[in-house]
Each structure stands twice: as structure tokens, then as C-alpha cells.
Write an enzyme that holds these catalytic residues in place. Sequence first.
Site, mmCIF file in Angstrom:
data_model
loop_
_atom_site.group_PDB
_atom_site.id
_atom_site.type_symbol
_atom_site.label_atom_id
_atom_site.label_comp_id
_atom_site.label_asym_id
_atom_site.label_seq_id
_atom_site.Cartn_x
_atom_site.Cartn_y
_atom_site.Cartn_z
ATOM 1 N N GLY B 320 0.825 -1.202 0.000
ATOM 2 C CA GLY B 320 0.000 0.000 0.000
ATOM 3 C C GLY B 320 0.853 1.243 0.000
ATOM 4 O O GLY B 320 1.916 1.267 -0.640
ATOM 5 N N GLU B 321 0.397 2.278 0.695
ATOM 6 C CA GLU B 321 1.086 3.580 0.804
ATOM 7 C C GLU B 321 1.064 4.363 -0.506
ATOM 8 O O GLU B 321 1.446 5.527 -0.529
ATOM 9 C CB GLU B 321 2.561 3.419 1.206
ATOM 10 C CG GLU B 321 2.818 2.742 2.522
ATOM 11 C CD GLU B 321 4.324 2.697 2.857
ATOM 12 O OE1 GLU B 321 5.140 3.193 2.067
ATOM 13 O OE2 GLU B 321 4.655 2.159 3.925
ATOM 14 N N GLY B 322 0.698 3.705 -1.609
ATOM 15 C CA GLY B 322 0.813 4.325 -2.926
ATOM 16 C C GLY B 322 2.047 3.861 -3.674
ATOM 17 O O GLY B 322 2.379 4.400 -4.740
#
Lengths: 353, 353
Positions: B320-322
Site C-alpha cells: 500500500g502507501e501508494g
Amino acid sequence: MNSFDVIQKIKPIPDSSHDFYQKILRKIDLKTKPKGSLGMVEEIAIKMGLIQESLNPVIHNKRLFIFAGDHGITEEGVSAYPAEVTPQMVLNFLAGGAAINVFCRHEGIGIDVVDMGVNYDFSSQPGLIQKKVRKGTSNFLKKDAMSAEEANESIIKGMEVFEESYHNSPFELVGVGEMGIGNTTSASAIISAATGLSPKETTGRGTGINDICYQNKIEVINRSLRLRKANTNSGLDILTKFGGFEIGGIVGLCLAAAARRVPVVLDGLISTAGGLIAYMMSMDVKDYLFAGHKSIEIGQKAALKMMNLQPILDLGFRLGEGTGSALAMNIIDAACKIMREMASFEEAGVSQG
Amino acid sequence: MNSFDVIQKIKPIPDSSHDFYQKILRKIDLKTKPKGSLGMVEEIAIKMGLIQESLNPVIHNKRLFIFAGDHGITEEGVSAYPAEVTPQMVLNFLAGGAAINVFCRHEGIGIDVVDMGVNYDFSSQPGLIQKKVRKGTSNFLKKDAMSAEEANESIIKGMEVFEESYHNSPFELVGVGEMGIGNTTSASAIISAATGLSPKETTGRGTGINDICYQNKIEVINRSLRLRKANTNSGLDILTKFGGFEIGGIVGLCLAAAARRVPVVLDGLISTAGGLIAYMMSMDVKDYLFAGHKSIEIGQKAALKMMNLQPILDLGFRLGEGTGSALAMNIIDAACKIMREMASFEEAGVSQG
């Protein structure tokens, strides 16, 4: 330069049983993320650390070479494009107008074109490296694509390309691309010879041939394999029978790069065939190879499987030129930065799971 | 700001029957490469041209927002990490030490963290956008994750994030990431509710839970779906029942970006769940969405299928996190440059096949 000396210098990188491998793994596992959650980027980071023998692998400069050559096999109607497109595209590369030029500018990759055997006399100019062996291979349905001396010469010249460029301005990552109308036929024949798979299992539609041309292409490779009787344990003999001066150049580049511990990013079917011949000459070469992009050409998969390499990108490319390598190099660079720049749980004050 | 007004502004991009689509296609097909040989990069280039209504799409600036929020559902033991990791990771983002920071620096992407609902009082600081709705959602096994008003508020605040940043310094491409311990449980519940698939078909192991935790996670979602009785045709109600303030923020960002014709690059499971809710509120949103990375979380596939989106990268990420968005943005940028910089057959003097 002598290919035996270069091959002697190629040493395997440490495997997971080695202390240094474990050291790298520990460093990654203490970074602020669940273990293994960056998937292939972690594998790339480990490989780069092992290659550079460093917990902080770094890429200051990236370089990409497009090896170009013509192919006698085009006489057999195996391609959707006429052979004259090879020199035309070389001029397009030199003018900066091809897809690979766009990608290399975008990714900050230096680019050179190597004339290994194009049927055209180029004037000397910046960005063009002259290493012509001959103006195109022979039609390998009728005779060997090249002599054993020429095969060796193409490899030596590929090594020279690496060494001369590296001495001029060092780089930590090198991409390979190629241009040569007819060269998917050459690459599929090489991969069939090396893997023992039938041409049906290694042959695709190249730049986009129709059903009739495709059947003809398979048949041409089938007959050539029977007629040429390559020693399938010898990368050099397979290159002689079915190469590709540009493929020979790629073989040489892979060997020279591995000897200097510089990783090479392969692209699609043709560069992978080159990597495969280099691997047959020295199996440790594979420790310095990355598969940049999954080709839609089925032969690539067989070659990658033999070397146990997994492609980084899968964007449906079937262009060659190094386009898949160039975009993958960005990710390899990012992986090195994960090793260098990302905080550990302790540094960041983050609780572990 | 009013979400109805924003949604009214979202218009579909032209499809392949439109003249402008055909114009873009013609431009690509005349470039010096076999038709379609750049695969997904060509599809991206076309989509960017359609979004920007231009034959020369351009990305001057890229921006990425990490939406963060805490989740009451963590009480049910669905995550491998304690909830306190959410604020700890926000501080790690602000200090520049997380994987997404490394990737954004590497790709030249501006980054901000949005506190949508973290259970922590952050001091005001550069790079942090304060949009807290509440200090974490309620445990949706016991009651709705949030009220309908809070769901609406989270969406409005996500719209504000876009609008305020865009006015401050415009960008042509925006990535989304997220942080919130427990939010794969929220996202899988959302995707089950929206698609009608069972939790078994939408639930993965998040940051890496063991078999027992995994069975528990599925069971928690199963029971919650029965107990909450969401109106499965209403994105807003699904968000209310199972969100995620950070997911609400992502919904708002997607809607605001689409209204301004700025494409959004989704990341993994959670941001895709946000994109899916936005899509349920206005189906045309999908024309402005890119799926940056294929998650190993199976729920993402179902959500992407509903929107007919194909992921650009498949590097085995589950962070995740981008992180997947950031690397994919590089490729979207490259695709725009193909449209602008690559030569045509005529310009380069190359023969066509």
C-alpha cells in the site's frame, strides 16, 4: 580482447546460504514494511546488493546499447517489414525519434547504437558505434548464418562495446536492445536449438505477420534446424548456425558486463536469446542478468525458464529496441534506493508486527 | 463544497466510435513501430489523450496523497500489526523514511499525507494536511463504522484535499496511497458488499497474518456483512457501514479529480475500494482511473473487474502507501511522451510494413 579471459573472470554472486546474503536480507527485513511486501523490488534490491557486494547498492549512471544487424533469412518472407527498415530505424535511433529514444530520455539513460552488421554504410556520427562484422548474415535455410570466426568476432566486438564505453564513462546498469528485420526468426531458431523445444513452441508473429507467414516462419525454422545440425551444447555453434551479428554483440556485452560485475537488463525475445547464448558459455552470467520485460513472443519464456529469470514488467510490448529494458531500469534504480534510503523500524520508531 | 455539484461535472471521455479517439489512434499508428507493439503503453497514451482532449498529452507535475485513518475493527484481531502503527507510519512518511517517500523522490512526485482519522494528535507541519473526521472508525462488527454524515464529510474532505492542492500548484496526474492498520478488512468488506462476492473471494492476508487470523478475518467480515445490512447499490451506504475515513477521502479525491479531468492512479486493495465507491457514485469516474499495480490481495481483482481496469504493474507488492501508484506514474508519463516525441514513419523516412 579474448573471450576466454573474460569468461574466466565471471564469478557467481553469493547464494542464500552465504553470510552476506543473510546480511542484506536482514537489512531489508528491518525496514518499515511487512517482510517481503515489496515483492520483486526486494528481490532486485538483494540481487543488486550481491552484485555490488554492498548493503547500499547504487546506480549513478545507466546506459543502453541497441545492437543492429541484418538477416539473410528475410529472403524467406518471414517478416512483415522489408529489410531496408533496419538501416532506416538505425537512422531513426540516431535522430532520437524512436520509442527507445523517448524512453531513454525519460529515464535518464545514455544510449548508443552499435552497427554489428547492417546492410548499409553509415557515416561516422555521435551515438553510432561501428562494429560491423559483415553486411548481414547469410540465409540460414541455405547455409550457416555466419562462419565460426565471424561468430567469435561478433562476440569480441560486443565485449569491446562494453569495455570501451565503460572506460569512457562508467555505469552501474546496462540495458540491451536490438534492431534487425528478421531477427525474431533467428532468435526463435536459437532458442529451439538451445532448449530442444520445437519451433512451434518458440516462434511468435514478430512484428505482426499473418497466419500464412507465421506457418511459413515455423516451417523455415523447422527445416533450418534439421539442415544446420547445430551442436546444441555449444552456444557458439548455435550462434554460428542461426545468429544474428547483433545477437553475437549482445552475447559479448553480457559476458563483459558480468566479468565486471555490471548487471545487464535484457529486453524481449532477441536480447534474451543473446543472454541465453552467453549463459551457455558461462552459466554464472545469469547472476548478472535481469529480464526487463515479458515478451508476447513465446520463445522468450522458454529461454528465461532455462536461466531461471522472471520478467520485471509485462506491458504487452513486442517492439524490441530495448523498450522493456529502459522502463525496467527505472524500477531497478528504485530498488537500490529502497536499500539506501528507507528507514528501519528502529530509526523510524515504528512498532514491529 | 458539495458532492452533488462535483459529480455533475464528471463527463465520460470519448469512446472508440468518436472522431477524436480515431484521430489519436491514427497518430499512434503512424509512429515508427508495428501497430500496437507498445501494448499497454499505447492504451495509456490514448486514455491520456482523451482525458486531456489533446494529441499531445503532457504531465508537468505529479502529486501523490497518502490518506491515513484508524479502524475500530482492529479490536477483532484482524491485523498482524498493532493500531499504534498508523500514527507511527504517518510520522515516518513526514520524515521521508517510508518506501513511498523513496519512490516519490525517485519519480519526482510531490507527496502529502492527509490525516483523515488517525487516533493521534499531530502537530501542524509541512506535508501534513489535517482533515480529521474522527479518531478512527467504530468497530463495524458491533455498529456502523461511521455515521452517514461522517461518510459524507470524509468524501467532502477528500474533494477539498484535491481542490486546495490543485489550486495551490496544478498537476496533471495524481496518485493515491493509504495507511491504516486494519484497512484491508474494511476494503474487503466494501468490495464484498459492492460486488456480491463472498468474503472468501475478496479477503487476503493483509500485512501477513497467519492461517488462524485469516480465518477469523473472513469470519469477522462475514458476520459484519450480515449484521450491517448495507444498501449494496449505494456507495455512500457501503462506506458508512464498512469504511475507512481514509477510504472516504480517496472517494472524494477520485470524484474531484475526475470532475477536473485529472487522472488518478490507484494503488492496491484499499485505494481500489475507494475508487470503486467513487465509481458507484458516478460510473464515468472510471474513465479517469488507472490501476497502478496488481495487488496480491484477491479482492482488488474483483473491484478492478467491475470497473474494467487492468493493472499496469505486477511486482508482487502488498504494502500500500501508494507504492504501486508511484512506480506506475513513471510509465504513464512515458506514454504521454510517446505521443509527443516519437517520430512518424514519414518524419523518420522509415518504410511501413
